[in-house]
Design a protein around this motif. Sequence first.
Motif, PDB file in Angstrom:
ATOM      1  N   LEU A 172       0.843  -1.185   0.000  1.00  0.00           N
ATOM      2  CA  LEU A 172       0.000   0.000   0.000  1.00  0.00           C
ATOM      3  C   LEU A 172       0.880   1.237   0.000  1.00  0.00           C
ATOM      4  N   PRO A 173       0.523   2.250  -0.787  1.00  0.00           N
ATOM      5  CA  PRO A 173       1.265   3.512  -0.711  1.00  0.00           C
ATOM      6  C   PRO A 173       1.132   4.093   0.690  1.00  0.00           C
ATOM      7  N   THR A 174       2.066   4.936   1.050  1.00  0.00           N
ATOM      8  CA  THR A 174       2.090   5.475   2.418  1.00  0.00           C
ATOM      9  C   THR A 174       0.786   6.172   2.781  1.00  0.00           C
ATOM     10  N   PHE A 175       0.136   6.792   1.803  1.00  0.00           N
ATOM     11  CA  PHE A 175      -1.092   7.528   2.115  1.00  0.00           C
ATOM     12  C   PHE A 175      -2.295   6.602   2.336  1.00  0.00           C
ATOM     13  N   LEU A 176      -2.122   5.280   2.144  1.00  0.00           N
ATOM     14  CA  LEU A 176      -3.173   4.321   2.454  1.00  0.00           C
ATOM     15  C   LEU A 176      -2.789   3.377   3.591  1.00  0.00           C
ATOM     16  N   GLU A 177      -1.552   3.460   4.055  1.00  0.00           N
ATOM     17  CA  GLU A 177      -1.043   2.490   5.027  1.00  0.00           C
ATOM     18  C   GLU A 177      -1.848   2.492   6.321  1.00  0.00           C
ATOM     19  N   ASP A 178      -2.342   3.634   6.759  1.00  0.00           N
ATOM     20  CA  ASP A 178      -3.092   3.675   8.013  1.00  0.00           C
ATOM     21  C   ASP A 178      -4.463   3.009   7.898  1.00  0.00           C
ATOM     22  N   ARG A 179      -4.840   2.622   6.676  1.00  0.00           N
ATOM     23  CA  ARG A 179      -6.102   1.915   6.455  1.00  0.00           C
ATOM     24  C   ARG A 179      -5.889   0.438   6.130  1.00  0.00           C
ATOM     25  N   ARG A 180      -4.683  -0.067   6.394  1.00  0.00           N
ATOM     26  CA  ARG A 180      -4.347  -1.430   5.984  1.00  0.00           C
ATOM     27  C   ARG A 180      -5.344  -2.464   6.516  1.00  0.00           C
ATOM     28  N   GLN A 181      -5.649  -2.429   7.783  1.00  0.00           N
ATOM     29  CA  GLN A 181      -6.533  -3.443   8.354  1.00  0.00           C
ATOM     30  C   GLN A 181      -7.900  -3.435   7.665  1.00  0.00           C
ATOM     31  N   GLU A 182      -8.442  -2.242   7.458  1.00  0.00           N
ATOM     32  CA  GLU A 182      -9.732  -2.115   6.770  1.00  0.00           C
ATOM     33  C   GLU A 182      -9.651  -2.638   5.341  1.00  0.00           C
ATOM     34  N   ILE A 183      -8.598  -2.245   4.633  1.00  0.00           N
ATOM     35  CA  ILE A 183      -8.452  -2.638   3.225  1.00  0.00           C
ATOM     36  C   ILE A 183      -8.286  -4.146   3.111  1.00  0.00           C
ATOM     37  N   GLU A 184      -7.410  -4.737   3.921  1.00  0.00           N
ATOM     38  CA  GLU A 184      -7.180  -6.179   3.841  1.00  0.00           C
ATOM     39  C   GLU A 184      -8.438  -6.965   4.175  1.00  0.00           C
ATOM     40  N   SER A 185      -9.274  -6.450   5.071  1.00  0.00           N
ATOM     41  CA  SER A 185     -10.489  -7.170   5.458  1.00  0.00           C
ATOM     42  C   SER A 185     -11.501  -7.249   4.320  1.00  0.00           C
ATOM     43  N   ASN A 186     -11.386  -6.354   3.324  1.00  0.00           N
ATOM     44  CA  ASN A 186     -12.319  -6.330   2.194  1.00  0.00           C
ATOM     45  C   ASN A 186     -11.821  -7.105   0.984  1.00  0.00           C
ATOM     46  N   LEU A 187     -10.628  -7.677   1.072  1.00  0.00           N
ATOM     47  CA  LEU A 187     -10.033  -8.374  -0.063  1.00  0.00           C
ATOM     48  C   LEU A 187     -10.028  -9.880   0.165  1.00  0.00           C
ATOM     49  N   LYS A 188     -10.298 -10.631  -0.892  1.00  0.00           N
ATOM     50  CA  LYS A 188     -10.149 -12.078  -0.823  1.00  0.00           C
ATOM     51  C   LYS A 188      -8.660 -12.407  -0.982  1.00  0.00           C
ATOM     52  N   PRO A 189      -8.097 -13.228  -0.093  1.00  0.00           N
ATOM     53  CA  PRO A 189      -6.673 -13.566  -0.211  1.00  0.00           C
ATOM     54  C   PRO A 189      -6.368 -14.224  -1.553  1.00  0.00           C
ATOM     55  N   LEU A 190      -5.191 -13.923  -2.088  1.00  0.00           N
ATOM     56  CA  LEU A 190      -4.732 -14.522  -3.333  1.00  0.00           C
ATOM     57  C   LEU A 190      -3.629 -15.529  -3.033  1.00  0.00           C
ATOM     58  N   PRO A 191      -3.554 -16.612  -3.813  1.00  0.00           N
ATOM     59  CA  PRO A 191      -2.458 -17.563  -3.618  1.00  0.00           C
ATOM     60  C   PRO A 191      -1.124 -16.923  -3.951  1.00  0.00           C
ATOM     61  N   SER A 192      -0.064 -17.453  -3.368  1.00  0.00           N
ATOM     62  CA  SER A 192       1.264 -16.918  -3.653  1.00  0.00           C
ATOM     63  C   SER A 192       1.673 -17.312  -5.062  1.00  0.00           C
ATOM     64  N   PRO A 193       2.135 -16.341  -5.876  1.00  0.00           N
ATOM     65  CA  PRO A 193       2.624 -16.664  -7.218  1.00  0.00           C
ATOM     66  C   PRO A 193       4.044 -17.209  -7.119  1.00  0.00           C
ATOM     67  N   PHE A 194       4.602 -17.561  -8.258  1.00  0.00           N
ATOM     68  CA  PHE A 194       6.004 -17.948  -8.287  1.00  0.00           C
ATOM     69  C   PHE A 194       6.839 -16.801  -7.781  1.00  0.00           C
ATOM     70  N   LYS A 195       7.749 -17.063  -6.854  1.00  0.00           N
ATOM     71  CA  LYS A 195       8.606 -16.008  -6.303  1.00  0.00           C
ATOM     72  C   LYS A 195      10.047 -16.519  -6.273  1.00  0.00           C
ATOM     73  N   GLY A 196      10.960 -15.582  -6.042  1.00  0.00           N
ATOM     74  CA  GLY A 196      12.345 -15.970  -5.835  1.00  0.00           C
ATOM     75  C   GLY A 196      13.272 -15.406  -6.882  1.00  0.00           C
ATOM     76  N   LYS A 197      14.543 -15.556  -6.656  1.00  0.00           N
ATOM     77  CA  LYS A 197      15.543 -15.073  -7.580  1.00  0.00           C
ATOM     78  C   LYS A 197      15.565 -15.900  -8.862  1.00  0.00           C
ATOM     79  N   ASP A 198      16.107 -15.283  -9.924  1.00  0.00           N
ATOM     80  CA  ASP A 198      16.311 -16.043 -11.148  1.00  0.00           C
ATOM     81  C   ASP A 198      17.322 -17.150 -10.889  1.00  0.00           C
TER      82      ASP A 198
END
Length: 327
Positions: free
Chosen positions: A301-327
């Motif tokens: 979240l950009p800094t101007f939305l960070e203080d709303r993190r709990q509210e924002i996350e509660s309205n989102l359906k969790p997404l599975p983790s994509p492929f991550k890591g170094k090349d």
Amino acid sequence: MQLKGIHHVSSLTANAKQNLDFYTRIMGLRLVKKTVNQDNTSYYHLFYGDEKGNPGTELSFFEIPNMARKHPGTNSISGMSLRVKTNAALTYWQNRFEEYGVVYAPVTERFGHAVLPFWDSEGHEMTLISDQNDRGVEAGKAWTGSGIPEEYGITGLGPVRLTVRYLEPTIQVLTELMGYRSSGEYRAGDDDSHLVYVFETGEGGNGSELHVEQRKDLPDERQGRGSVHHVAFRVETEDELREWVRHLEADGFKTSGFVDRYYFQSLYVTEPNGILFEIATDGPGFDLDESIDELGGRLSLPTFLEDRRQEIESNLKPLPSPFKGKD
């Protein structure tokens, strides 16, 4: 004042989970930022790109659940493309599309480049384009974290196609106001009946081109899932962006003015046929709040939305983790 090329393309999806699976698992792009629509924080805004999400490689999607499918038509961004290094890479992708059941059309040639048209499950009209004969704007570096060999991976955004009802006003804006220059034309359509005009900026080539066709025989597009929302163009600095605001408004265009998107700064303007353009800075970049190794690993979240993190996350359906890591 010269635009450097394509910065990003933003499209619409009705299903962030499905979208994430397609573009990471099948297409091998890296999820470089999992964030929210800053204008409606109840929904995801996902950014995909090369190994670092460099400008010119960013493909983004706004999620709008339950959105109806688009009705294609004129006055739209009717197609976009993704760059690969060679013609041989298109053969790799054709075989991969067969394996995963992706709808595609045969490899053909378009304006001197081999291309492989395909569609995602929501009807986005896309093309893989070979850089084998390209010159101009440098591509990014393909991410290999999904298992796709680097020599075949996607390296950035290629030409964007605009379909308009009235050709001249759009061309006038591109050439007289935005500094694009004509670089040729070609025939398209099942019977080659449509003339497409090609324009480039900056160093030119696949990473900068707009392909513009006039279609008075079609209704206006009705946007929905599968639509491209807007195309963004690159500038280097915030000072340049502010100069573009002055430049466009001095010519009588109503713009958004300067907009802080945190990972880059932007302005928005609508061209005469109603297509939304954005001009965006190359930086600060997606590693502003995550390390390169951890891009896309958490909700950012950009800094101007960070203080709303709990509210924002509660309205989102969790997404599975994509492929991550170094090349």
